[in-house]
Design a protein around this motif. Structure first.
Motif, PDB file in Angstrom:
ATOM      1  N   PRO A   1      -5.082  -5.947   5.630  1.00 60.77           N
ATOM      2  CA  PRO A   1      -4.267  -6.680   6.616  1.00 60.77           C
ATOM      3  C   PRO A   1      -3.273  -7.640   5.972  1.00 60.77           C
ATOM      4  N   GLU A   2      -3.517  -8.024   4.723  1.00 61.28           N
ATOM      5  CA  GLU A   2      -2.625  -8.945   4.025  1.00 61.28           C
ATOM      6  C   GLU A   2      -1.436  -8.237   3.375  1.00 61.28           C
TER       7      GLU A   2
ATOM      8  N   ARG B   1      -6.076   8.113   8.485  1.00 60.02           N
ATOM      9  CA  ARG B   1      -6.400   7.382   7.253  1.00 60.02           C
ATOM     10  C   ARG B   1      -5.391   6.259   7.004  1.00 60.02           C
ATOM     11  N   LEU B   2      -4.167   6.448   7.471  1.00 62.84           N
ATOM     12  CA  LEU B   2      -3.164   5.387   7.336  1.00 62.84           C
ATOM     13  C   LEU B   2      -3.559   4.176   8.178  1.00 62.84           C
ATOM     14  N   LEU B   3      -4.063   4.438   9.370  1.00 66.51           N
ATOM     15  CA  LEU B   3      -4.519   3.345  10.228  1.00 66.51           C
ATOM     16  C   LEU B   3      -5.704   2.613   9.598  1.00 66.51           C
ATOM     17  N   GLU B   4      -6.579   3.367   8.935  1.00 63.87           N
ATOM     18  CA  GLU B   4      -7.701   2.748   8.229  1.00 63.87           C
ATOM     19  C   GLU B   4      -7.199   1.844   7.103  1.00 63.87           C
TER      20      GLU B   4
ATOM     21  N   ILE C   1       0.866  -1.180   0.000  1.00 65.00           N
ATOM     22  CA  ILE C   1       0.000   0.000   0.000  1.00 65.00           C
ATOM     23  C   ILE C   1       0.901   1.227   0.000  1.00 65.00           C
ATOM     24  N   VAL C   2       0.630   2.153  -0.916  1.00 65.84           N
ATOM     25  CA  VAL C   2       1.459   3.348  -1.086  1.00 65.84           C
ATOM     26  C   VAL C   2       0.600   4.590  -0.869  1.00 65.84           C
TER      27      VAL C   2
ATOM     28  N   THR D   1       3.193  15.068  11.203  1.00 66.28           N
ATOM     29  CA  THR D   1       3.325  14.603  12.583  1.00 66.28           C
ATOM     30  C   THR D   1       4.489  13.626  12.634  1.00 66.28           C
ATOM     31  N   ASP D   2       4.822  13.158  13.805  1.00 63.06           N
ATOM     32  CA  ASP D   2       5.939  12.240  13.971  1.00 63.06           C
ATOM     33  C   ASP D   2       5.589  10.866  13.388  1.00 63.06           C
ATOM     34  N   PRO D   3       6.303  10.429  12.355  1.00 62.53           N
ATOM     35  CA  PRO D   3       5.986   9.132  11.740  1.00 62.53           C
ATOM     36  C   PRO D   3       6.323   7.936  12.631  1.00 62.53           C
ATOM     37  N   LYS D   4       7.053   8.134  13.701  1.00 61.95           N
ATOM     38  CA  LYS D   4       7.378   7.016  14.598  1.00 61.95           C
ATOM     39  C   LYS D   4       6.127   6.421  15.234  1.00 61.95           C
ATOM     40  N   LYS D   5       5.041   7.191  15.254  1.00 57.62           N
ATOM     41  CA  LYS D   5       3.784   6.685  15.801  1.00 57.62           C
ATOM     42  C   LYS D   5       3.113   5.669  14.879  1.00 57.62           C
ATOM     43  N   TYR D   6       3.639   5.520  13.679  1.00 54.39           N
ATOM     44  CA  TYR D   6       3.037   4.651  12.661  1.00 54.39           C
ATOM     45  C   TYR D   6       4.082   3.634  12.229  1.00 54.39           C
ATOM     46  N   ASP D   7       4.335   2.667  13.099  1.00 51.78           N
ATOM     47  CA  ASP D   7       5.465   1.770  12.903  1.00 51.78           C
ATOM     48  C   ASP D   7       5.307   0.769  11.767  1.00 51.78           C
ATOM     49  N   HIS D   8       4.125   0.655  11.180  1.00 50.69           N
ATOM     50  CA  HIS D   8       3.963  -0.233  10.029  1.00 50.69           C
ATOM     51  C   HIS D   8       4.415   0.421   8.726  1.00 50.69           C
TER      52      HIS D   8
END
Length: 161
Positions: free
Chosen positions: A24-25, A15-18, A4-5, A37-44
């Motif tokens: 999920p695959e 929206r990234l979390l959505e 996903i890009v 914002t700090d991208p470290k909060k979005y570790d995926h």
């Protein structure tokens, strides 16, 4: 392999979390910069630094190469390249680095085109489109012999009726 890009969320990172829940695959989640914002909060999410990510500069790479299912992906935000021939210059940079896919953001304009043997893609923006087509992201499907990039508009994502 599904990737996903996204790019240019400018603070609308929920929206990234959505997208993580919707796909999920997916083996990878790539973000082409301008988080807000700090991208470290979005570790995926694997990311590069956008021109609006100055506060997090020391923690982010300006460009990167990602290996995925026999392919090499070159990713940068895009402000580093002149507007007039940005896609061709990006394809040249990808070729110089042995990459067959190049990802960029910055313009908020979705783009998918093969240039000089490199699939160049821009997912648009998950905040505000500048091409009038709506906010968007890309689903990239790879196998060793094939690459498929599908532009998905937020309003037409698979979880919408």
């Amino acid at each position: 392999m599904q990737i996903i890009v996204a790019s240019d969320t400018h603070g609308r990172n929920e929206r990234l979390l959505e997208l993580e829940k919707l796909y999920p695959e997916a083996a990878l989640f790539l973000h082409a910069g301008d988080w807000g914002t700090d991208p470290k909060k979005y570790d995926h999410w694997v990311t590069v630094m956008g021109n609006n990510d100055i506060r997090y500069e020391r923690d982010m790479e300006k460009n990167r190469i990602i290996l995925a299912d026999g392919h090499k992906i070159f990713m940068l935000h895009g402000q580093q390249l002149p507007y007039g021939n940005r896609e061709k210059r990006l394809a040249d940079m990808a070729n110089q680095n042995g990459c067959d896919i190049a990802i960029y953001g910055h313009s908020h304009k979705a783009f998918i085109e093969e240039i000089n043997g490199v699939l160049v893609i821009n997912p648009g923006s998950l905040l505000r489109s500048r091409d009038g087509r709506g906010i968007s992201y890309i689903v990239l499907t790879l196998d060793k012999n094939q690459v498929d990039a599908k532009l998905v508009f937020w309003m037409n994502r698979p979880d919408q009726p």
